[in-house]
Design a protein around this motif. Structure first.
Motif, mmCIF file in Angstrom:
data_model
loop_
_atom_site.group_PDB
_atom_site.id
_atom_site.type_symbol
_atom_site.label_atom_id
_atom_site.label_comp_id
_atom_site.label_asym_id
_atom_site.label_seq_id
_atom_site.Cartn_x
_atom_site.Cartn_y
_atom_site.Cartn_z
ATOM 1 N N VAL A 230 0.831 -1.204 0.000
ATOM 2 C CA VAL A 230 0.000 0.000 0.000
ATOM 3 C C VAL A 230 0.865 1.254 0.000
ATOM 4 O O VAL A 230 0.560 2.246 -0.687
ATOM 5 C CB VAL A 230 -0.958 -0.020 1.207
ATOM 6 N N GLN A 231 1.969 1.246 0.749
ATOM 7 C CA GLN A 231 2.865 2.403 0.728
ATOM 8 C C GLN A 231 3.405 2.650 -0.675
ATOM 9 O O GLN A 231 3.491 3.800 -1.131
ATOM 10 C CB GLN A 231 4.035 2.215 1.700
ATOM 11 N N ALA A 232 3.762 1.578 -1.368
ATOM 12 C CA ALA A 232 4.263 1.736 -2.740
ATOM 13 C C ALA A 232 3.204 2.360 -3.640
ATOM 14 O O ALA A 232 3.496 3.253 -4.450
ATOM 15 C CB ALA A 232 4.703 0.382 -3.290
ATOM 16 N N LEU A 233 1.961 1.903 -3.511
ATOM 17 C CA LEU A 233 0.883 2.446 -4.344
ATOM 18 C C LEU A 233 0.691 3.934 -4.084
ATOM 19 O O LEU A 233 0.551 4.737 -5.016
ATOM 20 C CB LEU A 233 -0.412 1.687 -4.067
ATOM 21 N N HIS A 234 0.676 4.341 -2.811
ATOM 22 C CA HIS A 234 0.492 5.757 -2.487
ATOM 23 C C HIS A 234 1.691 6.588 -2.945
ATOM 24 O O HIS A 234 1.515 7.696 -3.472
ATOM 25 C CB HIS A 234 0.281 5.926 -0.985
ATOM 26 N N ALA A 235 2.901 6.067 -2.755
ATOM 27 C CA ALA A 235 4.095 6.821 -3.124
ATOM 28 C C ALA A 235 4.152 7.054 -4.629
ATOM 29 O O ALA A 235 4.480 8.159 -5.084
ATOM 30 C CB ALA A 235 5.347 6.081 -2.645
ATOM 31 N N MET A 236 3.841 6.032 -5.395
ATOM 32 C CA MET A 236 3.847 6.201 -6.853
ATOM 33 C C MET A 236 2.749 7.154 -7.298
ATOM 34 O O MET A 236 2.959 7.995 -8.186
ATOM 35 C CB MET A 236 3.694 4.847 -7.535
ATOM 36 N N ALA A 237 1.570 7.045 -6.707
ATOM 37 C CA ALA A 237 0.465 7.914 -7.101
ATOM 38 C C ALA A 237 0.786 9.377 -6.843
ATOM 39 O O ALA A 237 0.348 10.265 -7.588
ATOM 40 C CB ALA A 237 -0.805 7.512 -6.361
ATOM 41 N N ALA A 238 1.563 9.652 -5.794
ATOM 42 C CA ALA A 238 1.916 11.027 -5.459
ATOM 43 C C ALA A 238 3.101 11.547 -6.271
ATOM 44 O O ALA A 238 3.334 12.757 -6.317
ATOM 45 C CB ALA A 238 2.239 11.130 -3.970
ATOM 46 N N GLY A 239 3.836 10.665 -6.913
ATOM 47 C CA GLY A 239 5.095 11.048 -7.537
ATOM 48 C C GLY A 239 4.961 11.550 -8.961
ATOM 49 O O GLY A 239 3.895 11.510 -9.582
ATOM 50 N N GLY A 240 6.079 12.000 -9.490
ATOM 51 C CA GLY A 240 6.119 12.439 -10.877
ATOM 52 C C GLY A 240 5.996 11.297 -11.869
ATOM 53 O O GLY A 240 5.707 11.530 -13.041
ATOM 54 N N ILE A 241 6.214 10.063 -11.407
ATOM 55 C CA ILE A 241 6.015 8.913 -12.292
ATOM 56 C C ILE A 241 4.555 8.802 -12.708
ATOM 57 O O ILE A 241 4.228 8.217 -13.744
ATOM 58 C CB ILE A 241 6.492 7.617 -11.595
ATOM 59 N N HIS A 242 3.657 9.378 -11.901
ATOM 60 C CA HIS A 242 2.224 9.399 -12.178
ATOM 61 C C HIS A 242 1.887 10.720 -12.864
ATOM 62 O O HIS A 242 2.191 11.786 -12.341
ATOM 63 C CB HIS A 242 1.459 9.262 -10.860
ATOM 64 N N ASP A 243 1.273 10.660 -14.011
ATOM 65 C CA ASP A 243 0.839 11.874 -14.698
ATOM 66 C C ASP A 243 -0.316 12.471 -13.901
ATOM 67 O O ASP A 243 -1.430 11.964 -13.928
ATOM 68 C CB ASP A 243 0.403 11.531 -16.128
ATOM 69 N N GLN A 244 -0.035 13.570 -13.206
ATOM 70 C CA GLN A 244 -1.017 14.143 -12.293
ATOM 71 C C GLN A 244 -2.189 14.804 -13.013
ATOM 72 O O GLN A 244 -3.197 15.127 -12.379
ATOM 73 C CB GLN A 244 -0.336 15.181 -11.382
ATOM 74 N N LEU A 245 -2.073 14.980 -14.319
ATOM 75 C CA LEU A 245 -3.138 15.630 -15.073
ATOM 76 C C LEU A 245 -3.973 14.644 -15.880
ATOM 77 O O LEU A 245 -5.200 14.648 -15.801
ATOM 78 C CB LEU A 245 -2.543 16.684 -16.015
#
Length: 679
Positions: A230-245
């Protein structure tokens, strides 16, 4: 002359104007090498590979380097996504020779296809302790002329070693304790407790590892495994690896904090992450993770979907020749767009981690360094007001970004990657109660079957009205799994028939009788210098790991023990490697979890409506390793053994629960079903 202008692959077409006399993979290129008595230079990459672009610009566009290549070699360019078999066998050689692999892959072969020297990226001139590519090709050409016996001996040794590795027999009995050992190892040695994820930079999403750890928690109650996932999922979702737009994830992060991605986006990563985020949401009830899953589906439909409804392979990292240009933001431009949307630039600059000096090479990669509740509390904001403004700001930024030159798209259709997306759409649709996602999966699967099956044979790719190479193990296994998941979700027996036919073809044409797992190429495929076998779950799952899951499903659906025997034999081949290298065997380990949990079959039968839906939601209230659940209409036939004799009870939808095909009496109330599931 360069023959790539006749190619359909977007990657090969990127090199069609090189001064290198590129040839496509085929008999004529090898015949030319024999006739000229020169070695082959094989270059393998893919269209969205940043370092492939760099080597092309530095070396393959250089007239002097091209002249040396043309004079001394027959030069073959291969798209790894079109020919994963070629990529697999020569990447094994690269790894054996250098200790690591990667793309662009560069290999020097004898005219009969055996590698004798190999590497990955070389700069044009010596740099940072690396030899220059010009030095390399001069030295290889000289060695071929003056010391050919050494080159041939090296080629024979490599071929013998790799062939022995592929055909080695397994003497292990199945050990279901492997999953417990692997879970302990990964949380003790690989889990990055500070930043989330597994291993060091560069960090990959590890979606298969995450999904497996969530299933491990569901079976054992191991909260540490759940917390790591779960920590990995949240960390990736918050990061630049995730297109925030726009949603969707880049291929990997170059740093440990998930901020700086390699900006290419691949269909397979997003397909695998969709299932992982859905599993995370199911395991925790966390709506934020469910929202990320929904954003991935949106990304697939808006950026990768074709007019036919299937999904293209990838989008590039580069725009206008610059890595990441499309995605990054100047502080002033960001603030101007936010202000024009009627929001406070300071607030949203803080939310997206935007600073005047930038957070990467003078520009800003959007990320969300704090969770929403923490952020609004620190900023003294009204949570509802901020949550209401956020979609408007995202839309404004997305509209501004859409005016830029977009990255290139690799628009070929790959059977295996589309099948991964189908499987994840079904899994996520069932876990998160999103029937529209399952309907979308049906659309993709129907179109894939219609495009890539020609004359009764499955093919690997489709582009510009033409199919590519004959299907590999991954194409057959992934699509068989997708079909069987669709059958389980819809009860439509055409999906069972398709999945069963593909599985039978795999066992007939790909099975390795000596070891119990499966080769990557069919028995009648084009012969390479060794028959490839993908043994671990790398960027995508091993065909053998997926085929083992197909066999377990078929054992549940048909009651035929031969399918389970095949699954267990294949898993046993690689279980010891999974025990000691768990991040490389996430899919396989999830199969072991399913066996360790005990196989359970659930058939829910009835007309679509509230009664049937309530029973189905009871099954999917939790992750249930080892459970195969089929939902079928009341008027189903009895063609599938699991459904034989199973119909509604007193006009109500009924659930039949079996443990290893030994079945309890049917129930019609969700509470009764819960009791059977908990037994």
């Amino acid at each position: 002359m360069n023959e790539l202008k006749h190619a359909t692959s977007p990657y090969l077409l990127q090199h069609a104007q090189n001064p290198v006399h590129w040839r496509q993979w085929g008999d004529s290129a090898f015949a030319e090498a024999r006739e000229r008595d020169v070695p082959i230079f094989l270059s393998v990459g893919y269209s969205s590979c940043h370092w492939c672009h760099v080597m092309a610009h530095e070396s393959f566009e250089d007239a002097a380097i091209a002249g040396v290549l043309n004079e001394n070699f027959v030069n073959i360019k291969v798209d790894r996504e079109e020919r994963p078999d070629v990529d697999a066998v020569y990447m094994q050689a690269v790894t054996a020779l250098t200790g690591h692999g990667g793309w662009p892959m560069s290999a020097f072969l004898t005219p009969d296809g055996k590698p004798f020297f190999a590497g990955t990226y070389w700069p044009p001139e010596p740099r940072h302790g690396m030899p220059g590519f010009r030095q390399v090709i001069d030295a290889v050409a000289e060695a071929w002329r003056e010391r050919r016996d050494q080159a041939m001996a090296s080629a024979d040794k490599i071929a013998t070693t790799l062939a022995a590795h592929a055909s080695g027999q397994s003497e292990s009995d199945l050990d279901l304790g492997v999953a417990d050992d692997a879970a302990r190892l990964i949380v003790e040695q690989a889990w990055d407790r500070q930043h989330g994820g597994f291993g060091r930079a560069p960090k990959f999403p590890q979606a298969m590892t995450i999904e497996w750890l969530l299933h491990h928690h569901a079976r054992t109650g191991d909260t540490t495994a759940r917390d790591a996932a779960v920590q990995a999922l949240h960390a990736m979702a918050a990061g630049g690896i995730h297109d925030q737009l726009a949603g969707g994830f880049a291929r990997y992060s170059t740093d440990a904090t998930w901020l700086v991605p390699h900006f290419e986006k691949m269909l397979y990563d997003n397909a695998l992450l969709l299932a992982a985020y859905a599993a995370g949401a199911s395991a925790t009830g966390d709506q934020a993770l469910a929202d990320v899953a929904a954003s991935i589906v949106h990304y697939l439909d808006t950026e990768l979907a074709t007019a036919d409804g299937v999904l293209i392979a990838a989008t590039d990292a580069d725009s206008e020749g610059v890595e990441g240009r499309y995605f990054v933001w100047d502080d002033a431009e960001f603030r101007e767009v936010v202000a024009a949307a009627g929001a406070d630039p300071d607030t949203f600059a803080a939310w997206f981690g935007v600073a005047p000096g930038g957070n990467w090479e003078g520009t800003n990669i959007l990320h969300t360094p704090r969770c929403l509740n923490e952020f609004v509390a620190d900023q003294g904001l009204d949570p509802d007001e901020f949550a209401g403004e956020l979609p408007q700001v995202r839309a404004a930024l997305l509209a501004q970004r859409a005016g830029r030159v977009p990255p290139g798209a690799d628009d070929k259709i790959l059977t295996d990657w589309n099948a991964l997306a189908v499987r994840s759409l079904v899994i996520a649709g069932r876990l998160l109660d999103e029937p529209a996602w399952i309907a979308r999966a049906v659309e993709v699967a129907d179109t894939v079957h219609s495009l890539v099956q020609v004359d009764g044979r499955l093919h690997h790719s489709f582009k510009d009205g033409h199919v590519g190479a004959p299907g590999f193990l991954e194409d057959h296994a992934y699509l068989a799994l997708a079909d069987l998941e669709l059958f389980s979700a819809t009860g439509d027996e055409r999906w069972f028939a398709r999945g069963l036919a593909l599985a039978e073809a795999v066992h007939e044409r790909f099975h390795d009788e000596a070891t119990g797992d499966w080769y990557q190429t069919a028995v009648d495929a084009e012969p390479l210098f060794t028959r490839p076998k993908q043994t671990w779950d790398n960027a995508t799952p091993s065909g053998s790991s997926v085929m083992a899951e197909v066999c377990l499903l078929l054992a549940d659906l048909t009651g035929e023990h031969r399918w389970r025997e095949r699954a267990e034999a294949a898993i046993a081949v690689h279980q010891e490697a999974a025990r000691t290298m768990p991040t490389g065997y996430g899919w396989l380990l999830r199969n072991i979890e399913a066996l360790a949990a005990g196989r359970r079959q659930v058939a829910i039968v009835g007309q679509q409506g509230p009664d049937r839906h309530a029973l189905e939601r009871m099954v999917y209230a939790d992750l249930r390793p080892g459970t195969t659940t089929v939902v079928a209409p009341a008027d189903h036939t009895e063609a599938v053994p699991l459904l034989a004799g199973r119909f509604e009870r007193d006009g109500r939808s009924a659930a039949y629960v079996c443990h290893d095909l030994v079945c309890a009496s049917p129930v019609t109330a969700p509470g009764e079903l819960q009791d059977l599931l908990d037994a």
